[in-house]
Design a protein around this motif. Sequence first.
Motif, PDB file in Angstrom:
ATOM      1  N   GLU A  22      39.023   4.805 -27.211  1.00  0.00           N
ATOM      2  CA  GLU A  22      39.343   5.120 -25.811  1.00  0.00           C
ATOM      3  C   GLU A  22      39.590   3.875 -24.969  1.00  0.00           C
ATOM      4  O   GLU A  22      40.240   3.952 -23.913  1.00  0.00           O
ATOM      5  CB  GLU A  22      38.243   5.983 -25.180  1.00  0.00           C
ATOM      6  CG  GLU A  22      36.887   5.340 -25.089  1.00  0.00           C
ATOM      7  CD  GLU A  22      36.039   5.619 -26.316  1.00  0.00           C
ATOM      8  OE1 GLU A  22      34.804   5.531 -26.203  1.00  0.00           O
ATOM      9  OE2 GLU A  22      36.590   5.910 -27.402  1.00  0.00           O
ATOM     10  N   VAL A  47      43.071   3.201 -23.705  1.00  0.00           N
ATOM     11  CA  VAL A  47      43.664   4.080 -22.689  1.00  0.00           C
ATOM     12  C   VAL A  47      43.391   3.497 -21.307  1.00  0.00           C
ATOM     13  O   VAL A  47      42.236   3.349 -20.892  1.00  0.00           O
ATOM     14  CB  VAL A  47      43.077   5.500 -22.791  1.00  0.00           C
ATOM     15  CG1 VAL A  47      43.692   6.410 -21.747  1.00  0.00           C
ATOM     16  CG2 VAL A  47      43.294   6.061 -24.195  1.00  0.00           C
ATOM     17  N   TYR A 104      41.063   5.269 -18.869  1.00  0.00           N
ATOM     18  CA  TYR A 104      39.645   5.153 -19.209  1.00  0.00           C
ATOM     19  C   TYR A 104      39.103   3.797 -18.748  1.00  0.00           C
ATOM     20  O   TYR A 104      38.065   3.730 -18.087  1.00  0.00           O
ATOM     21  CB  TYR A 104      39.464   5.318 -20.710  1.00  0.00           C
ATOM     22  CG  TYR A 104      38.045   5.137 -21.181  1.00  0.00           C
ATOM     23  CD1 TYR A 104      37.154   6.194 -21.172  1.00  0.00           C
ATOM     24  CD2 TYR A 104      37.595   3.891 -21.632  1.00  0.00           C
ATOM     25  CE1 TYR A 104      35.838   6.023 -21.603  1.00  0.00           C
ATOM     26  CE2 TYR A 104      36.293   3.719 -22.065  1.00  0.00           C
ATOM     27  CZ  TYR A 104      35.424   4.790 -22.048  1.00  0.00           C
ATOM     28  OH  TYR A 104      34.127   4.617 -22.466  1.00  0.00           O
ATOM     29  N   ARG A 115      37.679   9.433 -15.544  1.00  0.00           N
ATOM     30  CA  ARG A 115      37.390   8.707 -16.781  1.00  0.00           C
ATOM     31  C   ARG A 115      36.979   9.645 -17.916  1.00  0.00           C
ATOM     32  O   ARG A 115      37.422   9.504 -19.054  1.00  0.00           O
ATOM     33  CB  ARG A 115      36.268   7.694 -16.554  1.00  0.00           C
ATOM     34  CG  ARG A 115      35.910   6.875 -17.800  1.00  0.00           C
ATOM     35  CD  ARG A 115      34.537   6.249 -17.683  1.00  0.00           C
ATOM     36  NE  ARG A 115      33.483   7.262 -17.674  1.00  0.00           N
ATOM     37  CZ  ARG A 115      32.605   7.419 -16.675  1.00  0.00           C
ATOM     38  NH1 ARG A 115      32.633   6.624 -15.627  1.00  0.00           N
ATOM     39  NH2 ARG A 115      31.693   8.382 -16.735  1.00  0.00           N
ATOM     40  N   PHE A 172      39.812  11.241 -19.895  1.00  0.00           N
ATOM     41  CA  PHE A 172      40.452  10.396 -20.905  1.00  0.00           C
ATOM     42  C   PHE A 172      39.533  10.209 -22.120  1.00  0.00           C
ATOM     43  O   PHE A 172      39.995  10.183 -23.260  1.00  0.00           O
ATOM     44  CB  PHE A 172      40.830   9.049 -20.297  1.00  0.00           C
ATOM     45  CG  PHE A 172      41.815   9.166 -19.173  1.00  0.00           C
ATOM     46  CD1 PHE A 172      43.135   9.517 -19.414  1.00  0.00           C
ATOM     47  CD2 PHE A 172      41.432   8.945 -17.859  1.00  0.00           C
ATOM     48  CE1 PHE A 172      44.048   9.642 -18.380  1.00  0.00           C
ATOM     49  CE2 PHE A 172      42.335   9.067 -16.813  1.00  0.00           C
ATOM     50  CZ  PHE A 172      43.650   9.415 -17.077  1.00  0.00           C
ATOM     51  N   SER A 224      39.510  13.443 -24.085  1.00  0.00           N
ATOM     52  CA  SER A 224      40.824  13.612 -24.701  1.00  0.00           C
ATOM     53  C   SER A 224      40.917  12.847 -26.007  1.00  0.00           C
ATOM     54  O   SER A 224      41.362  13.383 -27.038  1.00  0.00           O
ATOM     55  CB  SER A 224      41.930  13.130 -23.755  1.00  0.00           C
ATOM     56  OG  SER A 224      41.976  13.906 -22.575  1.00  0.00           O
ATOM     57  N   THR A 225      40.474  11.577 -25.995  1.00  0.00           N
ATOM     58  CA  THR A 225      40.557  10.787 -27.218  1.00  0.00           C
ATOM     59  C   THR A 225      39.611  11.336 -28.287  1.00  0.00           C
ATOM     60  O   THR A 225      39.950  11.374 -29.471  1.00  0.00           O
ATOM     61  CB  THR A 225      40.239   9.304 -26.951  1.00  0.00           C
ATOM     62  OG1 THR A 225      38.939   9.181 -26.375  1.00  0.00           O
ATOM     63  CG2 THR A 225      41.256   8.696 -26.004  1.00  0.00           C
TER      64      THR A 225
END
Length: 279
Positions: A82, A85, A88, A95, A98, A101-102
């Motif tokens: 992460e 990103v 992030y 935050r 993200f 999501s990862t």
Amino acid sequence: MLPPYTADRLVTEIAGYGRTLVAFSGGVDSSVVLAAAARALGPGGVAAVTAVSPAVPGAEVAEAAEFCARLGVPHHAVETREMEVAGYRENGPRRCYFCKSTLLDTARQVAAEHGFDAVATGTNASDVAAGFRPGIRAAAERGARTPLADLGLDKAAVRALARAWDLRTADKPAAACLSSRVAYGVAITPARLARVERAEAAARRLLAAHHVHNVRVRDLGATARLEVDPHLVDTARGDAALHAAIRAAGFDGAEVAVEPFRSGSMNELLADPERWRGA
């Protein structure tokens, strides 16, 4: 008191998922989901995936692996990356979106590689009711299953179920990722996360004789805030060795405030963007 049919409902719910990969942090919520999946699907029908990241203490990954070994289910420890990103690293209010999501994108890749039909998380009904939780949205967008929340099981019910199943995580304190200790607007870096991890480990060690349960070191940029169980606040405020240990962990010269532990206390700044941007 846990209704006697709760465990059966959870096992039945997960049995309908097919082969399931559980996003496993090692906390009580995901451990209950993992244990239920093992009961529903058998060891060959379930596995766990745990994030390996600067935001996850190494001790937590090791404990997760040990829990899986005891349960007899495969464990995948996978780098989530992460930090690559921008959303992030910048550490704005989204935050967690993200981050989740990862994690879920990584879990879906593992699921595809190993033939799993579903990815499940430990989100419970208390999480859904808590308000601002962008990570829940990220997981929902990726089709993650949430059996605890779907059955209305809140944190108390989850802990009761963990005790009924004699899981070693039943009374484990909540352990959000290390990035949750960093004030919004303060950039996330591996060095910043490492100093939080060192400071918390030192604080927990020095307060162990006082039977400490909750410990958080909040990184506010130029200062630090130690949050502990309410009955230990006065003790921690007067402990010069404790303050010195936190500074030695990487908060050199920083003022260390001590306050009662409050889960999600960083979110209190969200109503005032100027405060979190300047934290």
